[in-house]
Scaffold this motif. Structure first.
Motif, PDB file in Angstrom:
ATOM      1  N   ARG A   1      -5.120   2.312  -0.165  1.00 18.54           N
ATOM      2  CA  ARG A   1      -4.357   2.297  -1.417  1.00 18.54           C
ATOM      3  C   ARG A   1      -4.194   3.696  -2.010  1.00 18.54           C
ATOM      4  O   ARG A   1      -3.565   3.860  -3.041  1.00 18.54           O
ATOM      5  CB  ARG A   1      -5.023   1.358  -2.428  1.00 18.54           C
ATOM      6  CG  ARG A   1      -4.905  -0.112  -2.019  1.00 18.54           C
ATOM      7  CD  ARG A   1      -5.651  -1.051  -2.953  1.00 18.54           C
ATOM      8  NE  ARG A   1      -5.359  -2.437  -2.625  1.00 18.54           N
ATOM      9  CZ  ARG A   1      -5.926  -3.110  -1.626  1.00 18.54           C
ATOM     10  NH1 ARG A   1      -6.823  -2.519  -0.860  1.00 18.54           N
ATOM     11  NH2 ARG A   1      -5.594  -4.375  -1.385  1.00 18.54           N
TER      12      ARG A   1
ATOM     13  N   ARG B   1      -0.641   1.122   1.223  1.00 16.78           N
ATOM     14  CA  ARG B   1       0.012   0.386   0.143  1.00 16.78           C
ATOM     15  C   ARG B   1       0.077   1.292  -1.076  1.00 16.78           C
ATOM     16  O   ARG B   1      -0.947   1.778  -1.553  1.00 16.78           O
ATOM     17  CB  ARG B   1      -0.742  -0.901  -0.202  1.00 16.78           C
ATOM     18  CG  ARG B   1      -0.075  -1.734  -1.302  1.00 16.78           C
ATOM     19  CD  ARG B   1      -0.975  -2.860  -1.805  1.00 16.78           C
ATOM     20  NE  ARG B   1      -1.215  -3.851  -0.778  1.00 16.78           N
ATOM     21  CZ  ARG B   1      -0.386  -4.867  -0.503  1.00 16.78           C
ATOM     22  NH1 ARG B   1       0.745  -4.994  -1.179  1.00 16.78           N
ATOM     23  NH2 ARG B   1      -0.685  -5.731   0.439  1.00 16.78           N
ATOM     24  N   GLU B   2       1.275   1.543  -1.566  1.00 14.46           N
ATOM     25  CA  GLU B   2       1.457   2.337  -2.779  1.00 14.46           C
ATOM     26  C   GLU B   2       1.949   1.405  -3.870  1.00 14.46           C
ATOM     27  O   GLU B   2       3.069   0.887  -3.803  1.00 14.46           O
ATOM     28  CB  GLU B   2       2.442   3.479  -2.526  1.00 14.46           C
ATOM     29  CG  GLU B   2       1.888   4.536  -1.575  1.00 14.46           C
ATOM     30  CD  GLU B   2       2.826   5.716  -1.382  1.00 14.46           C
ATOM     31  OE1 GLU B   2       4.046   5.547  -1.632  1.00 14.46           O
ATOM     32  OE2 GLU B   2       2.346   6.799  -0.992  1.00 14.46           O
TER      33      GLU B   2
ATOM     34  N   SER C   1       2.429  -1.962  -5.352  1.00 13.51           N
ATOM     35  CA  SER C   1       2.490  -3.304  -4.758  1.00 13.51           C
ATOM     36  C   SER C   1       3.281  -3.319  -3.460  1.00 13.51           C
ATOM     37  O   SER C   1       3.458  -4.372  -2.850  1.00 13.51           O
ATOM     38  CB  SER C   1       3.141  -4.277  -5.762  1.00 13.51           C
ATOM     39  OG  SER C   1       4.450  -3.822  -6.097  1.00 13.51           O
ATOM     40  N   ASP C   2       3.739  -2.143  -3.012  1.00 13.18           N
ATOM     41  CA  ASP C   2       4.608  -2.089  -1.830  1.00 13.18           C
ATOM     42  C   ASP C   2       3.878  -1.480  -0.638  1.00 13.18           C
ATOM     43  O   ASP C   2       3.139  -0.489  -0.762  1.00 13.18           O
ATOM     44  CB  ASP C   2       5.860  -1.247  -2.123  1.00 13.18           C
ATOM     45  CG  ASP C   2       6.704  -1.849  -3.245  1.00 13.18           C
ATOM     46  OD1 ASP C   2       6.775  -3.086  -3.315  1.00 13.18           O
ATOM     47  OD2 ASP C   2       7.256  -1.063  -4.042  1.00 13.18           O
ATOM     48  N   LEU C   3       4.132  -2.083   0.533  1.00 17.22           N
ATOM     49  CA  LEU C   3       3.641  -1.517   1.783  1.00 17.22           C
ATOM     50  C   LEU C   3       4.578  -0.390   2.208  1.00 17.22           C
ATOM     51  O   LEU C   3       5.788  -0.482   2.017  1.00 17.22           O
ATOM     52  CB  LEU C   3       3.594  -2.587   2.872  1.00 17.22           C
ATOM     53  CG  LEU C   3       2.644  -3.766   2.618  1.00 17.22           C
ATOM     54  CD1 LEU C   3       2.878  -4.843   3.669  1.00 17.22           C
ATOM     55  CD2 LEU C   3       1.196  -3.298   2.650  1.00 17.22           C
ATOM     56  N   VAL C   4       4.010   0.664   2.785  1.00 15.87           N
ATOM     57  CA  VAL C   4       4.815   1.815   3.183  1.00 15.87           C
ATOM     58  C   VAL C   4       5.294   1.624   4.622  1.00 15.87           C
ATOM     59  O   VAL C   4       4.514   1.732   5.575  1.00 15.87           O
ATOM     60  CB  VAL C   4       4.015   3.128   3.055  1.00 15.87           C
ATOM     61  CG1 VAL C   4       4.841   4.312   3.556  1.00 15.87           C
ATOM     62  CG2 VAL C   4       3.588   3.345   1.615  1.00 15.87           C
TER      63      VAL C   4
ATOM     64  N   ASP D   1       5.901  -4.103   8.093  1.00 19.56           N
ATOM     65  CA  ASP D   1       6.174  -5.503   7.765  1.00 19.56           C
ATOM     66  C   ASP D   1       4.846  -6.236   7.660  1.00 19.56           C
ATOM     67  O   ASP D   1       3.946  -6.017   8.478  1.00 19.56           O
ATOM     68  CB  ASP D   1       7.038  -6.128   8.869  1.00 19.56           C
ATOM     69  CG  ASP D   1       7.651  -7.452   8.434  1.00 19.56           C
ATOM     70  OD1 ASP D   1       6.874  -8.400   8.222  1.00 19.56           O
ATOM     71  OD2 ASP D   1       8.890  -7.520   8.328  1.00 19.56           O
TER      72      ASP D   1
END
Length: 770
Positions: free
Chosen positions: A570, A606-607, A609-612, A615
């Motif tokens: 994170r 993960r930045e 709530s989004d995955l970098v 998928d």
């Protein structure tokens, strides 16, 4: 970013390797860079000679001029001899190279050890002498000598990390200024003596006779005054730093330096006699002989303070001779395998940064331990200098006898006289200074030589194991996979999709954590959609439980067990990664020593709530490309290539990053072909000697396709002791840190244990667990 910005402000922008030619020095800059030490020694050589003579009373000072003339003669002999050396060794002919090539490895290492100690002492003595010149003019600063000295060492470090040419430009003014002001002082002093010489303030200083005048005392005074010869070898070590024609320019600079040093030394000694300068230990601690001469000739006027300022400047900057030669000699020793390989690496400004930093640390430690006392430090001086002189000149005699080039007889005679003269001085210095501190240097040289030999033996052992032919391309092997699950998250999904891409024959998912068995099985089935193998629940046993499970897996000698470790991060922080995921961190540490086990990192960032760029589903990548980053061609690389082939990737290639200008890349390609590697070797350039940008460029060329995964494979040989790792560049560790937060990169470390049978180790471990 702030650290990078500060580095750029202090050191300047990175310089590309091809600009190395542009850093070469003209004679006008080479003189202050390589000659500041012998030129500056005139500030204290006469004084050190006098401090010995005064112990026999005022009458003994009459021997100053005869002793100075003998020292000047030795200096001329040494300079003429080294002019022979720089012509014979246009690529650099320091004592280590000459002695090792002509006398053997042991004499070469003795010369190297003597020079390394001398370079450290040169920094300490020069800086402390410079601070003494400052405190002579400003006595209120005497209590801050240690802090001032270490502060000057820091300034010298920064200046030299900026580059050789920049350091030469910076040091030219005080060096030439010192030479000019000394000649002005000598001229003015001798002119004033035409009408009757003024007397120094200390002319009537009572000198208590504490020792009888004897041959031994005169020889001791001679050895103390021989500090005038320190640094003469620097030019022969640094021939490659000169503009072309390098040998001719180096020889010319050496001659100019010799003329200046001899005339200033004789002139200062004569003035000390005619002005009736006297000195004792108490006076020397606050007022140098040169300061007394300057004050007598100029009075406390502007020229006197200019003399003190320029003396302080050149004494501090005299350490620059060591800052050029210590890193250069360390790099040569690293190339030959006698010191850690890291000393070969050039920094952002094309200098040997590691050598500069180590020199600064050692010199600062000496200054602190000896309380910035010039009298105590200088007793350690000169032994190393004359040891190197003697071995170098003896080596040159052997060379002329061997090669017998045109004019070899004349050259041999010159170098034989040099060897004899410096050998006699070495014996005198060792005898007369032994109990006064020289024993420390004499005792340390064999210790340093043993240390250098120890490092060499380690590198030879590693080389022998890595080129034994134990690993062969195309050996049949299976790749058995263990997936370590601590959470059911996107990182596990990414790892699972990657594992499915190469369809291992045996696949063992294991769960480590506190969840109940039924819950774990349900979550696993949901992630695999019922198509995965049964998961094994190890409970809260931690890294030890995983280690036991891995050891129980049956495999043949050349099989691979890939332990895939998914990690969801994170923050882009290595410290946070180690602290937040202690289980996986220690698991990787413990698995690294397991023979036949490949550790594969599957990181996801993960930045918010989004995955970098990944998928959250366990999808098989559209394309997997395997990149094997290599630093050499050996058995460890063979093992890594075999592993890469087991991944059944769409494309597999090896990548070598060329960091240094002038590397023999044809030899790399020849060895690659000789090993019959079934994958192509791609050579990419790292123009700024930084591994990061070219590695990232190659990886991102693959991951630019959002459905592709880069399988990065790093060959790593395992040494027997943890401290052995300090002797290697650890490129693998650097690449791991670099790619830890890089999306869609699976980084695999393929260990290659040295000195033991992989198969025997694996079977023994399995039997132990049973």
């Amino acid at each position: 970013m702030a650290t990078v910005a500060l580095k750029r402000v202090l050191l300047g922008r990175q310089m590309a390797s091809h600009r190395l030619e542009h850093t070469l020095l003209p004679k006008v800059l080479a003189l202050p860079v390589f000659s500041s030490d012998p030129l500056s020694s005139n500030a204290y050589a006469t004084e050190e000679m006098m401090l010995v003579l005064v112990t026999a009373g005022a009458a003994a000072l009459a021997y100053r001029i005869p002793i100075a003339l003998v020292i000047a003669t030795v200096l001329v002999i040494v300079i003429v001899s080294y002019r022979q050396t720089v012509r014979a060794y246009p690529s650099g002919g320091g004592s280590y190279i000459v002695a090792r090539e002509n006398l053997g490895t042991l004499p070469g290492l003795v010369a190297a050890a003597a020079l390394l100690t001398d370079y450290v002492l040169t920094v300490s003595v020069s800086v402390v002498a410079g601070v003494l010149a400052i405190t002579s003019a400003a006595p209120s600063l005497a209590g801050q000598k240690v802090a001032l000295s270490i502060g000057f060492v820091v300034l010298l470090t920064v200046a030299n990390l900026r580059g050789v040419k920049e350091a030469g430009t910076l040091f030219a003014v005080p060096t030439y200024g010192f030479v000019a002001i000394v000649y002005v002082m000598l001229f003015t002093g001798f002119v004033r003596c035409l009408a009757g010489c003024p007397q120094a303030e200390t002319a009537n200083l009572p000198l208590e006779e504490t020792a009888a005048l004897s041959l031994f005392l005169i020889l001791r005074a001679f050895s103390s005054g021989s500090t005038a010869l320190t640094g003469v070898e620097a030019i022969s070590n640094g021939v490659q730093a000169f503009r072309r024609p390098q040998s001719r320019n180096a020889a010319a600079t050496l001659a100019m330096m010799g003329f200046m040093t001899v005339t200033m030394f004789i002139g200062i000694t004569i003035l000390s006699v005619v002005l009736h300068v006297r000195v004792n230990e108490e006076i020397a601690a606050s007022r140098s002989v040169l300061s007394q001469i300057g004050e007598t000739v100029f009075g406390r006027t502007l020229p006197y303070f200019a003399l003190q300022a320029l003396t302080a400047g050149i004494l501090v900057l005299a350490a620059n001779t060591s800052y050029q030669d210590f890193p250069r000699l360390s790099a040569i020793l690293a190339r030959d395998g006698f010191v850690p390989r890291q000393f070969e690496n050039r920094g952002d400004r094309l200098v040997f940064s590691n050598g500069i930093i180590v020199l600064s640390v050692l010199a600062s430690a000496l200054i602190y331990v000896f309380d910035a006392s010039l009298t105590r430090l200088i007793q350690l001086y000169v032994v190393g200098v004359f040891t190197a002189f003697t071995l170098s000149q003896a080596g040159m005699v052997r060379r002329w006898l061997r090669v017998r080039e045109e004019g070899w007889r004349r050259s041999m005679v010159i170098n034989a006289i040099g060897a004899a003269a410096t050998g006699v001085v070495l014996v005198i210095v060792a005898m007369t200074k032994f109990v006064h501190g020289a024993w420390i240097v004499i005792a340390s040289i064999p210790v340093i030589v043993a240390f250098l030999y120890g490092i060499y033996r380690h590198y030879e052992t590693v080389r022998r194991h890595l080129h034994s032919g134990a690993a062969r391309i195309g050996q049949p092997a299976e790749n058995k996979v263990v997936l370590v699950v601590t959470e059911f998250d996107a990182a596990v999904a990414e790892a699972l999709g990657y594992i499915r891409s190469f369809r291992p024959r045996e696949f063992y998912p294991v769960y480590v954590g506190a969840r109940p068995v039924k819950e774990v099985e349900m979550l696993w089935d949901a992630m695999c959609r019922g198509s995965g193998p049964k998961i094994t629940v190890l409970g809260s046993g931690g890294a030890g439980a995983v280690l036991k499970f891995v050891r129980r897996i049956r495999r043949e000698r050349d099989d691979f067990i890939t332990v895939v470790i998914p990690e969801l991060f994170r923050k882009r922080s290595l410290l946070h990664a180690a602290l937040a995921r202690r289980l996986t961190f220690w698991l990787k540490v413990r698995l690294l020593s397991q023979p036949g086990v490949v550790i594969s990192n599957a990181p996801v960032l993960r930045e918010g709530s989004d995955l970098v760029a990944v998928d959250p589903r366990p999808l098989i990548p559209h394309r997997v490309e395997a990149l094997v980053f290599v630093g050499d061609v050996n058995d460890a690389v063979v093992r890594a290539v075999n592993y890469a082939l087991s991944l059944d990737a769409a494309e597999t290639r090896a990548v070598y990053v060329a960091l240094e200008a002038g590397e023999n890349l044809d030899e790399k390609l020849r060895k690659w072909t000789e090993y019959q590697m079934p994958v192509p070797l791609q050579i990419v350039e790292g123009p700024f000697r930084d591994l990061g940008p070219p590695v990232l460029e190659e990886v991102r060329r693959v991951t630019a396709d959002r459905k592709a995964v880069a399988a990065v494979i790093m060959p790593e040989f395992l040494v027997s002791q943890w401290w052995h790792r300090l002797l290697h560049n650890n490129r693998g560790l650097f690449i791991k840190r670099l790619l830890l937060f890089e999306p869609r990169v699976i980084l695999s470390s393929v260990p290659y244990p040295l000195g033991r049978s992989r198969g025997n180790g694996q079977r023994a471990a399995a039997q132990k667990e049973e």
